[in-house]
Design a protein around this motif. Structure first.
Motif, short mmCIF file in Angstrom:
data_model
loop_
_atom_site.label_atom_id
_atom_site.label_comp_id
_atom_site.label_asym_id
_atom_site.label_seq_id
_atom_site.Cartn_x
_atom_site.Cartn_y
_atom_site.Cartn_z
N CYS A 63 38.69 63.64 113.43
CA CYS A 63 37.05 63.68 113.77
C CYS A 63 36.79 63.00 114.81
N VAL A 64 35.86 63.51 115.65
CA VAL A 64 35.37 62.75 116.97
C VAL A 64 33.99 62.61 116.62
N ASN A 90 33.31 56.76 117.65
CA ASN A 90 34.96 56.50 117.30
C ASN A 90 35.52 57.96 117.12
N VAL A 91 36.93 57.76 116.90
CA VAL A 91 37.70 59.16 116.49
C VAL A 91 38.25 58.45 115.16
N SER A 92 38.67 59.28 114.23
CA SER A 92 38.97 58.85 113.09
C SER A 92 39.83 59.82 112.06
N PHE A 93 40.40 59.80 111.32
CA PHE A 93 40.79 60.70 110.35
C PHE A 93 40.29 60.62 108.95
N ARG A 94 39.60 61.74 108.67
CA ARG A 94 38.60 61.83 107.47
C ARG A 94 39.01 62.68 106.40
N THR A 95 39.05 62.13 105.12
CA THR A 95 39.31 62.93 103.77
C THR A 95 37.85 63.17 103.28
N ARG A 105 37.19 57.40 105.50
CA ARG A 105 37.08 57.73 106.78
C ARG A 105 38.09 56.45 107.62
N ASP A 106 39.10 56.89 108.21
CA ASP A 106 39.92 55.63 108.61
C ASP A 106 39.91 55.81 110.10
N CYS A 107 39.16 54.74 110.63
CA CYS A 107 39.01 54.87 112.20
C CYS A 107 40.33 54.45 112.92
N VAL A 108 40.25 55.25 114.13
CA VAL A 108 41.43 55.19 115.11
C VAL A 108 41.26 54.16 116.11
N PHE A 109 40.12 54.57 116.60
CA PHE A 109 39.73 54.02 118.14
C PHE A 109 38.41 54.21 118.28
N SER A 110 37.55 53.09 118.79
CA SER A 110 36.08 53.24 118.87
C SER A 110 35.75 53.01 120.30
N VAL A 111 34.40 53.23 120.63
CA VAL A 111 33.95 52.97 122.02
C VAL A 111 32.55 52.32 121.72
#
Length: 386
Positions: free
Chosen positions: A104-105, A111-116, A120-126
């Protein structure tokens, strides 16, 4: 790069031993990895590149190395990828295990994350670099030909990058992560400049965008029409924004598997009759008993053939008026039953009525005071949403 190397070396070595022990000594938990204090450097672009030391982990054979990389979380892999060109290349070529969730963007969360369905598990944020005071110091990584200040999130451990323009930064971060993991974007979450961001996500990749979520704003009439008629997603749209005053949609809804409208005061019976979905959820609905009655008759006559689940937030429902003219086909449900919709929402159905279509398909009509009206079509569908 010494910042990232120092941060990750202890963690990755501990992960290595944890992976080995998971094979040789199962069920013996390791202590929580210890992160050394981060070093700091100036946020300005450095005059020379920062030298790095050899990374012993990358010298082990590819088979156990691939096992370790598959074992690591996405945010840790992103951090590791900045240590060197070799670490980036090894992750890109050796990562094989699928990630848990959709990528997910989120412009709304930056941020970008993997969502179930539930996490929501954040990977990288701005974040906006203006929030960095002149006295603060930050580390940096090189992305898209520029040095970007970063720090580690104090609680969750993922990287936070700083940008003058967070929208541009989110695009660069997205490109970096999707290239590193060889994946496409599955979902976008937007609040402003929604159409441009959604179209950017659709155009940039080969696989269809699955989900659009709109949050936190009042959407324009143009945007709402775009979501409901023109947006080329293959599965799901969640509109958690307000509609403009007196907004009405006179055109036919396009095919949307799962449609969620949080503020559904504007949705009319005509809109409901044209929805072509599997699961439909309407919050704050102004639909009347007679509207619901006409919709049930429409469904019994073969309308909305894909529908499995309708959930409407309605202040008051008289179930006997909803079933007016249909009581000959209604069987009171004495026992409570659990129902799981195709997209993971669960309901406990009690004090409802079963009605049956001419083709033998049965639906339970249920009102749960104070605000929940449900139509659940049997058999319940398997949960097909991450």
């Amino acid at each position: 790069m010494t910042f990232l190397f120092a941060l990750l070396l202890c963690w990755i070595i501990s992960v290595f031993f944890e992976a080995i022990e998971s094979i040789l000594i199962p069920n013996i938990p390791l202590p929580t990895p210890h992160f050394p204090p981060s070093q700091t450097v100036s946020t300005r672009q450095p005059d020379v590149s920062v030298p790095t030391s050899p990374f012993p982990l990358l010298h082990i054979p590819y088979l156990p190395l691939g096992r370790i990389i598959d074992f690591m979380k996405a945010d840790a892999l992103v951090s590791l990828s900045f240590c060197s060109q070799k670490s980036h290349s090894v992750i890109k070529t050796q990562r094989r295990a699928p990630f848990d969730g959709r990528f997910c963007v989120s412009e709304f969360h930056r941020n970008v994350s993997f969502r179930t369905f539930r996490n929501r598990d954040c990977v990288f944020s701005v974040c906006d670099c203006s929030c960095l005071s002149s006295s603060e110091r930050s580390n940096y990584v090189k992305m898209n030909g520029q040095y970007v200040p970063v720090h580690v999130h104090s609680v969750d451990g993922y990287l936070v990058s700083r940008w003058e323009n967070t929208t541009d930064g989110l695009g660069i971060v997205t490109d970096y992560v999707t290239d590193l993991f060889n994946i496409d974007v599955s979902e976008v979450c937007v609040s402003k400049d929604a159409i441009n961001i959604i179209e950017w996500a659709i155009i940039r990749q080969k696989t269809p965008l699955e989900i659009v979520t709109v949050c936190g704003v009042t959407s324009s009439e143009e945007e709402l029409i775009y979501y409901l008629r023109d947006c080329k997603t293959s599965s799901q749209i969640e509109i958690r924004s307000y509609a403009p005053p007196n907004f009405r949609l006179s055109e036919k809804f396009r095919r949307i598997d799962f449609l969620y409208i949080l503020y559904g005061q504007w949705v009319t019976l005509d809109n409901l009759l044209t929805m072509d979905g599997i699961a439909i959820s309407l919050g704050y609905s102004n639909l009347s008993d007679s509207d619901l009655n006409l919709f049930l008759k429409h469904w019994l006559a073969g309308g909305c053939p894909r529908l499995k689940y309708l959930n409407a937030g309605i202040h008051s429902v008289n179930i006997l008026q909803v079933l007016a003219g249909l009581m000959h086909n209604a069987v009171y449900m004495e026992n409570s039953r659990n129902y799981t919709s195709p997209f993971g929402y669960t309901s406990i159905l009690s004090d409802g009525y079963d009605i049956q279509r001419s083709d033998g398909v049965t639906a339970t009509v249920n009102y749960q005071p104070p605000r929940t009206f449900v139509i659940a079509v049997w058999p319940e569908a398997a949960h097909n949403s991450n």
